[in-house]
Design a protein around this motif. Sequence first.
Motif, PDB file in Angstrom:
ATOM      1  N   ARG A 208       2.406 -28.876  -3.557  1.00 50.32           N
ATOM      2  CA  ARG A 208       3.743 -29.478  -3.669  1.00 50.32           C
ATOM      3  C   ARG A 208       4.599 -29.136  -2.459  1.00 50.32           C
ATOM      4  NH1 ARG A 208       4.068 -27.601  -9.812  1.00 50.32           N
ATOM      5  NH2 ARG A 208       3.267 -29.471 -10.843  1.00 50.32           N
ATOM      6  N   GLN A 209       4.516 -27.864  -2.017  1.00 50.99           N
ATOM      7  CA  GLN A 209       5.296 -27.446  -0.853  1.00 50.99           C
ATOM      8  C   GLN A 209       4.892 -28.245   0.386  1.00 50.99           C
ATOM      9  OE1 GLN A 209       8.109 -25.179   1.313  1.00 50.99           O
ATOM     10  NE2 GLN A 209       7.769 -25.237  -0.899  1.00 50.99           N
ATOM     11  N   PHE A 210       3.582 -28.412   0.582  1.00 44.73           N
ATOM     12  CA  PHE A 210       3.116 -29.160   1.745  1.00 44.73           C
ATOM     13  C   PHE A 210       3.589 -30.612   1.685  1.00 44.73           C
ATOM     14  CE2 PHE A 210       0.153 -32.061   3.771  1.00 44.73           C
ATOM     15  CZ  PHE A 210       0.169 -31.572   5.069  1.00 44.73           C
ATOM     16  N   PHE A 211       3.432 -31.255   0.526  1.00 39.64           N
ATOM     17  CA  PHE A 211       3.840 -32.657   0.390  1.00 39.64           C
ATOM     18  C   PHE A 211       5.337 -32.789   0.619  1.00 39.64           C
ATOM     19  CE2 PHE A 211       5.211 -36.462  -1.814  1.00 39.64           C
ATOM     20  CZ  PHE A 211       4.238 -37.393  -1.457  1.00 39.64           C
ATOM     21  N   TRP A 212       6.106 -31.879   0.052  1.00 37.35           N
ATOM     22  CA  TRP A 212       7.564 -31.923   0.201  1.00 37.35           C
ATOM     23  C   TRP A 212       7.962 -31.788   1.667  1.00 37.35           C
ATOM     24  CZ3 TRP A 212      11.213 -27.458   0.510  1.00 37.35           C
ATOM     25  CH2 TRP A 212      12.553 -27.870   0.372  1.00 37.35           C
ATOM     26  N   ARG A 213       7.348 -30.829   2.364  1.00 34.68           N
ATOM     27  CA  ARG A 213       7.692 -30.600   3.774  1.00 34.68           C
ATOM     28  C   ARG A 213       7.215 -31.742   4.679  1.00 34.68           C
ATOM     29  NH1 ARG A 213      11.221 -26.261   5.089  1.00 34.68           N
ATOM     30  NH2 ARG A 213      11.015 -24.710   3.451  1.00 34.68           N
ATOM     31  N   PHE A 214       5.949 -32.108   4.528  1.00 38.73           N
ATOM     32  CA  PHE A 214       5.346 -33.033   5.485  1.00 38.73           C
ATOM     33  C   PHE A 214       5.716 -34.490   5.216  1.00 38.73           C
ATOM     34  CE2 PHE A 214       1.700 -35.305   7.451  1.00 38.73           C
ATOM     35  CZ  PHE A 214       1.877 -34.838   8.751  1.00 38.73           C
ATOM     36  N   VAL A 215       5.819 -34.858   3.935  1.00 40.21           N
ATOM     37  CA  VAL A 215       6.077 -36.265   3.594  1.00 40.21           C
ATOM     38  C   VAL A 215       7.551 -36.486   3.245  1.00 40.21           C
ATOM     39  CG1 VAL A 215       5.473 -38.179   2.062  1.00 40.21           C
ATOM     40  CG2 VAL A 215       3.706 -36.558   2.812  1.00 40.21           C
ATOM     41  N   THR A 216       8.018 -35.825   2.182  1.00 40.61           N
ATOM     42  CA  THR A 216       9.391 -36.074   1.708  1.00 40.61           C
ATOM     43  C   THR A 216      10.428 -35.719   2.758  1.00 40.61           C
ATOM     44  OG1 THR A 216       8.646 -35.560  -0.544  1.00 40.61           O
ATOM     45  CG2 THR A 216      11.018 -35.631  -0.160  1.00 40.61           C
ATOM     46  N   LEU A 217      10.267 -34.563   3.409  1.00 39.76           N
ATOM     47  CA  LEU A 217      11.237 -34.110   4.405  1.00 39.76           C
ATOM     48  C   LEU A 217      10.878 -34.524   5.832  1.00 39.76           C
ATOM     49  CD1 LEU A 217      12.056 -30.529   3.050  1.00 39.76           C
ATOM     50  CD2 LEU A 217      13.303 -32.653   2.670  1.00 39.76           C
ATOM     51  N   GLY A 218       9.860 -35.366   5.981  1.00 41.56           N
ATOM     52  CA  GLY A 218       9.574 -35.983   7.269  1.00 41.56           C
ATOM     53  C   GLY A 218       8.942 -35.099   8.308  1.00 41.56           C
ATOM     54  N   GLY A 219       8.155 -34.093   7.888  1.00 44.74           N
ATOM     55  CA  GLY A 219       7.471 -33.260   8.866  1.00 44.74           C
ATOM     56  C   GLY A 219       6.532 -34.054   9.762  1.00 44.74           C
ATOM     57  N   TYR A 220       6.030 -35.167   9.250  1.00 42.20           N
ATOM     58  CA  TYR A 220       5.118 -36.019  10.035  1.00 42.20           C
ATOM     59  C   TYR A 220       5.783 -36.529  11.311  1.00 42.20           C
ATOM     60  CZ  TYR A 220       7.762 -39.848   7.929  1.00 42.20           C
ATOM     61  OH  TYR A 220       8.767 -40.679   7.522  1.00 42.20           O
ATOM     62  N   ARG A 221       7.105 -36.596  11.331  1.00 35.63           N
ATOM     63  CA  ARG A 221       7.807 -37.095  12.527  1.00 35.63           C
ATOM     64  C   ARG A 221       7.646 -36.154  13.714  1.00 35.63           C
ATOM     65  NH1 ARG A 221      11.884 -38.752   8.643  1.00 35.63           N
ATOM     66  NH2 ARG A 221      13.039 -36.808   9.006  1.00 35.63           N
ATOM     67  N   ASP A 222       7.367 -34.879  13.433  1.00 36.04           N
ATOM     68  CA  ASP A 222       7.146 -33.913  14.506  1.00 36.04           C
ATOM     69  C   ASP A 222       5.665 -33.745  14.834  1.00 36.04           C
ATOM     70  OD1 ASP A 222       9.856 -33.069  15.099  1.00 36.04           O
ATOM     71  OD2 ASP A 222       9.874 -32.123  13.137  1.00 36.04           O
ATOM     72  N   ARG A 223       4.838 -34.637  14.287  1.00 34.19           N
ATOM     73  CA  ARG A 223       3.405 -34.697  14.597  1.00 34.19           C
ATOM     74  C   ARG A 223       2.718 -33.356  14.348  1.00 34.19           C
ATOM     75  NH1 ARG A 223       3.510 -38.729  19.926  1.00 34.19           N
ATOM     76  NH2 ARG A 223       4.755 -40.369  18.892  1.00 34.19           N
ATOM     77  N   TRP A 224       1.963 -32.865  15.360  1.00 38.06           N
ATOM     78  CA  TRP A 224       1.202 -31.632  15.161  1.00 38.06           C
ATOM     79  C   TRP A 224       2.119 -30.469  14.810  1.00 38.06           C
ATOM     80  CZ3 TRP A 224      -2.293 -28.474  13.836  1.00 38.06           C
ATOM     81  CH2 TRP A 224      -2.361 -27.179  14.336  1.00 38.06           C
ATOM     82  N   HIS A 225       3.262 -30.407  15.463  1.00 39.68           N
ATOM     83  CA  HIS A 225       4.218 -29.328  15.200  1.00 39.68           C
ATOM     84  C   HIS A 225       4.661 -29.361  13.730  1.00 39.68           C
ATOM     85  CE1 HIS A 225       7.408 -26.456  15.999  1.00 39.68           C
ATOM     86  NE2 HIS A 225       8.325 -27.314  15.584  1.00 39.68           N
ATOM     87  N   GLY A 226       4.966 -30.542  13.211  1.00 33.76           N
ATOM     88  CA  GLY A 226       5.382 -30.673  11.816  1.00 33.76           C
ATOM     89  C   GLY A 226       4.262 -30.364  10.840  1.00 33.76           C
ATOM     90  N   LEU A 227       3.040 -30.775  11.199  1.00 31.39           N
ATOM     91  CA  LEU A 227       1.885 -30.474  10.351  1.00 31.39           C
ATOM     92  C   LEU A 227       1.662 -28.971  10.267  1.00 31.39           C
ATOM     93  CD1 LEU A 227      -0.648 -31.323   8.756  1.00 31.39           C
ATOM     94  CD2 LEU A 227      -1.866 -31.470  10.953  1.00 31.39           C
TER      95      LEU A 227
END
Length: 251
Positions: A208-227
């Motif tokens: 849940r934490q990963f999905f929330w950070r990477f998807v809901t909060l847009g971590g994917y926008r920072d690419r590798w850094h966000g991942l």
Amino acid sequence: MIHLTAIILTRNEAEQIADCIKRLRFADRVIVFDSYSSDDTVAIAQACGADIFQHEFENYAEQRNAALDAASEMTDWVLFVDADERINAALASEIRNKIRLPEYAGWRIPRHNYIFGVLTKGAGWYPDYQTRLLRAGYARYDLARPVHETVTLHGAEGTMRKPIIHYNYRDMAHFIDKQERYTQVDARNLFRQGIKVKPQNFVLQPLRQFFWRFVTLGGYRDRWHGLRLSLLMARYEYRKYQLLAAHWQRR
């Protein structure tokens, strides 16, 4: 004349404190509220013209309340700044303008977080609003939230536009050290609340934490850094329940 006091909470911040104070010259007074640093923090702060108060550290909420108590009788407004944060000229001007508005008890300020030297705009690190500009006598920190503390205002809250610059994690070692300390506090709080660990917590909560950070909060926008950041925060969610389980086993 509206009096503004800037307060910096410190503990062994010798590397950061001089530059932080330098960016606060627009305030009428700068207080370094120190929890008995063992390095040169106090000496450097005094040389930079700051007033020094020392107070034993219990938790962040209690420390901020103690700092408010120390400053409230001598000022109209308090601005909390961490040693690894910087206030630029544009934000300083906005702060001076906002404290003239009598209808507000506090203002929240966005932060630009630099993690491993990268401006991070996803995964929950932007706009990262922080209620830091407080009218004296109208604000108190919630002691039920000893870390990631929250403030209660007795009046209206406004939102500012210009950001605080935050250099919060220098490198991976710094990140791991701070997150481990935060996680230990979180685990102790869950234990005190009587929350027990379920086997599924070790799987579902990190996911849940990963999905929330990477998807809901847009971590994917920072690419590798966000991942990488999303995976690290998922790892510390797992670590929190690991520490909570250890508390129950010791009991």
